[in-house]
Design a protein around this motif. Sequence first.
Motif, PDB file in Angstrom:
ATOM      1  N   ARG A 164      -4.096   9.344   1.056  1.00 57.55           N
ATOM      2  CA  ARG A 164      -5.412   9.020   1.617  1.00 57.55           C
ATOM      3  C   ARG A 164      -6.338  10.221   1.546  1.00 57.55           C
ATOM      4  NH1 ARG A 164      -5.247   4.600   5.574  1.00 57.55           N
ATOM      5  NH2 ARG A 164      -3.187   3.700   5.405  1.00 57.55           N
ATOM      6  N   LEU A 190       5.191  -1.080   2.263  1.00 58.38           N
ATOM      7  CA  LEU A 190       4.183  -1.429   3.275  1.00 58.38           C
ATOM      8  C   LEU A 190       2.951  -0.546   3.156  1.00 58.38           C
ATOM      9  CD1 LEU A 190       6.245  -2.155   6.487  1.00 58.38           C
ATOM     10  CD2 LEU A 190       4.694  -3.709   5.274  1.00 58.38           C
ATOM     11  N   THR A 191       3.184   0.755   3.026  1.00 61.00           N
ATOM     12  CA  THR A 191       2.075   1.698   2.879  1.00 61.00           C
ATOM     13  C   THR A 191       1.282   1.364   1.621  1.00 61.00           C
ATOM     14  OG1 THR A 191       3.537   3.335   3.830  1.00 61.00           O
ATOM     15  CG2 THR A 191       1.526   4.141   2.843  1.00 61.00           C
ATOM     16  N   GLN A 193       0.895  -1.526   0.126  1.00 58.65           N
ATOM     17  CA  GLN A 193       0.055  -2.712   0.287  1.00 58.65           C
ATOM     18  C   GLN A 193      -1.197  -2.399   1.102  1.00 58.65           C
ATOM     19  OE1 GLN A 193       2.377  -5.971   1.776  1.00 58.65           O
ATOM     20  NE2 GLN A 193       3.529  -6.159  -0.135  1.00 58.65           N
ATOM     21  N   LYS A 194      -1.018  -1.592   2.128  1.00 56.21           N
ATOM     22  CA  LYS A 194      -2.155  -1.232   2.967  1.00 56.21           C
ATOM     23  C   LYS A 194      -3.208  -0.473   2.162  1.00 56.21           C
ATOM     24  CE  LYS A 194      -2.596   0.005   7.679  1.00 56.21           C
ATOM     25  NZ  LYS A 194      -2.209   0.917   8.749  1.00 56.21           N
ATOM     26  N   ASP A 197      -5.170  -2.601  -0.344  1.00 48.54           N
ATOM     27  CA  ASP A 197      -6.277  -3.334   0.266  1.00 48.54           C
ATOM     28  C   ASP A 197      -7.449  -2.410   0.568  1.00 48.54           C
ATOM     29  OD1 ASP A 197      -5.050  -5.758   0.083  1.00 48.54           O
ATOM     30  OD2 ASP A 197      -4.104  -5.630   2.052  1.00 48.54           O
ATOM     31  N   GLU A 198      -7.138  -1.183   1.000  1.00 47.29           N
ATOM     32  CA  GLU A 198      -8.226  -0.261   1.327  1.00 47.29           C
ATOM     33  C   GLU A 198      -8.996   0.153   0.087  1.00 47.29           C
ATOM     34  OE1 GLU A 198      -7.086   2.938   3.947  1.00 47.29           O
ATOM     35  OE2 GLU A 198      -5.851   1.531   5.084  1.00 47.29           O
ATOM     36  N   GLN A 251      -2.827 -10.151   0.646  1.00 50.15           N
ATOM     37  CA  GLN A 251      -1.483  -9.793   0.189  1.00 50.15           C
ATOM     38  C   GLN A 251      -0.555 -11.011   0.129  1.00 50.15           C
ATOM     39  OE1 GLN A 251      -0.343  -7.136  -1.120  1.00 50.15           O
ATOM     40  NE2 GLN A 251      -1.711  -5.473  -0.519  1.00 50.15           N
TER      41      GLN A 251
END
Lengths: 278, 252
Positions: A164, A190-191, A193-194, A197-198, A251
Motif C-alpha cells: 500500500r 484475502l489481502t 482481494q482487498k 478492489d482498492e 469479488q
Amino acid sequence: MPVQMKEDRAVQAAPARGAAVPAVSVRGVSMAFGAERKGPEVLADISFDVGEGEFLCIVGPSGCGKTTLLRLLSGLIRPTAGEIHFHGQRVSGTSRDRAIIFQDYSKALLPWRTVAGNISLSLEACGVPAPERSGRIRALLAKMGLSHTARHYPNQLSGGMQQRVQIARCLAQQPKLLLMDEPFGALDALTRQKLQDEVARIAGEQRTTVVFITHDLEEAIYLGDRVIALASNPGRIAEMVEVGIARPRNQLETREDERFLAHRHHLFGLLQDASFSP
Amino acid sequence: MTRLLRGTAIPLLLIISWEIFSRTGSLPMDTFSRPSAIVAAGASGLADGSLLTATWQTFEAALTGFAIAAVLGIFFGVVLGLAPRLEAIVGPSIDALRPIPAVALIPLTLLLFGFGLKMEASVIAFACLWPILIVTVVAVRGIEPRLIEVSNALELSFAARMRKIILPAALGRITVGLRVAIGISLVVAVTVEIVLNPRGLGYTMIVAQQQLRSDLMYAQLVWLGLLGWGINALLERAVSRWPGAGVPGSDA
C-alpha cells in the motif's frame, strides 16, 4: 465464444473521450538481452494500444517476458526493435508521468524513511514545496488506509501494508499511467482481494490508465477492461480479450459471472498450450 | 548486579594481588609500579591538566586525520562504486598503495611537514583512508538495484539521488568502515607520538617511561584504554540509531 467477445470490443475499447491518440502505443517491439543484445529474444514483435483510462491486464506464464514488457513501457530499458509511444511521445527514458509499482515492495521502499517519508520522496521529486507535502501525504495515507502507520518504518509493516505504501508513493506523483508488476503476487489471498478492489476503485476514480502484469488469470479478468495473454519463447501476444463486465465489480458475483467463467475457460486453455510450446 | 560482580572478580583479584605483591617486594616497583601509585599518578595528571592536554593533542591529530580520510574515502568510494569501469583503472593502484604500512610514511611526512599536527594527521589519514574507501565501494555497489530504479523512475537529479538514495542506502555499511577507521586513527596517533612526534599521549607515555615513572606510564595506559572503550560505546549507539543500518532493503 471469444470471437463474440471481440465483436463488441469497438464499443468497449473507447472509454477515453474519443481519444484519437492512445495513451500507450506499442509497435513491433522486440527485446533481447545478452552481449550486444544477441541473446535469445525475450519478446518478439509485440504490438498493442492502451486507451486513455483503460485498465489493461497482461497475463502469461512465468518467463514469458511480462516484466520485461512493463519495464519497456516505463522506460527503464529500451527495446532492441520497435517503438513505444506515450500520448504520442516516443518513450526514450523514464518519466514521472509513468509510475511503476514493483512486486518486491520491501526492496522498493526506503528502509531508512518512515511511511510518510517514503511518500514524501515522490512529492520531493515532483518539486512539491515542503509546506504542501504534509497535507498531500495525509490525504494519500487516508486513501490507502495507512493513516495510523505514518510514523512507522516499512519493516515494521506487513507485506500488504508495505505494498500500500508503494502504491501511495506512486499515486503521489500523480501519474497518467500506472504500471503494476505482479503487485499482489507475494500477498495472501484475502489481502490480495482487498487490494485488487482498492486499486480498481482508485483507478476508476482518477481515470488513470493502468497496465497490470500478473500470472494470475482470474486476477487479470477481474481487474481488466481488456486482457492480453502472452505466450513464451519468445514472448508474444497469444490472445487479446475484451472482458466486458460492468464496474464496480464484486469479488463474489463477478467471479461467478458467466462471462468471467467463459474468459477463464478460454484463456486457461490457451495459457496451458502456450506454456508447452517450444 | 551479581553478573557484574562475577565479571569484575578476576580483575579485582589481580589488582589486589598486584598491590600486595608489590608491597611485599616480590614485584620490582620500577617496572610494575603498583595500583595505588598508578591511581595517584592518574589523579594528579588529571588535576594539573597535563593528562587532558596530551589527550586533546592526540585526539586533535586522530580526528583531523580521520576526518580527511572520511571525506576522501567516502567521496572516492562513491565515485568508484558507481563507475565500475573507473574502478578497473584505479583499482590496481589502490591495491599497490594499500599494503604500505602507514607508520612507514613517518620519515616522508617528517620531511614534508616537520614535527607537529600536520605530519601526524597525514599519517593517520593514510592509514584510515583504505578501510573507509574499500567499505564505501562495496556499500555503494551493494545498494539494492530496485532503489536505483525507483530513483530513475522518479527522475531524481544527480544531487538528489546522492542525498536521498545512494548515501543513506550505503551509510549503514559505511559506518562499519568508519568505526574500524576510528580505532585505527587512535592506534596510529599514539604510535607516531611514541616513535617521534613530541606531542600527545604517546609522547607523554614514552617520556614517563624514560624517566622511570612507571606509575605515570601505567596511568596513561589505563586512560587510553578507557578512552578507546568510551569511543567505541558512543559509536555503537550512534550506529544502532540508524534505521535499516547495514542491510539496505532489509526484508519484512
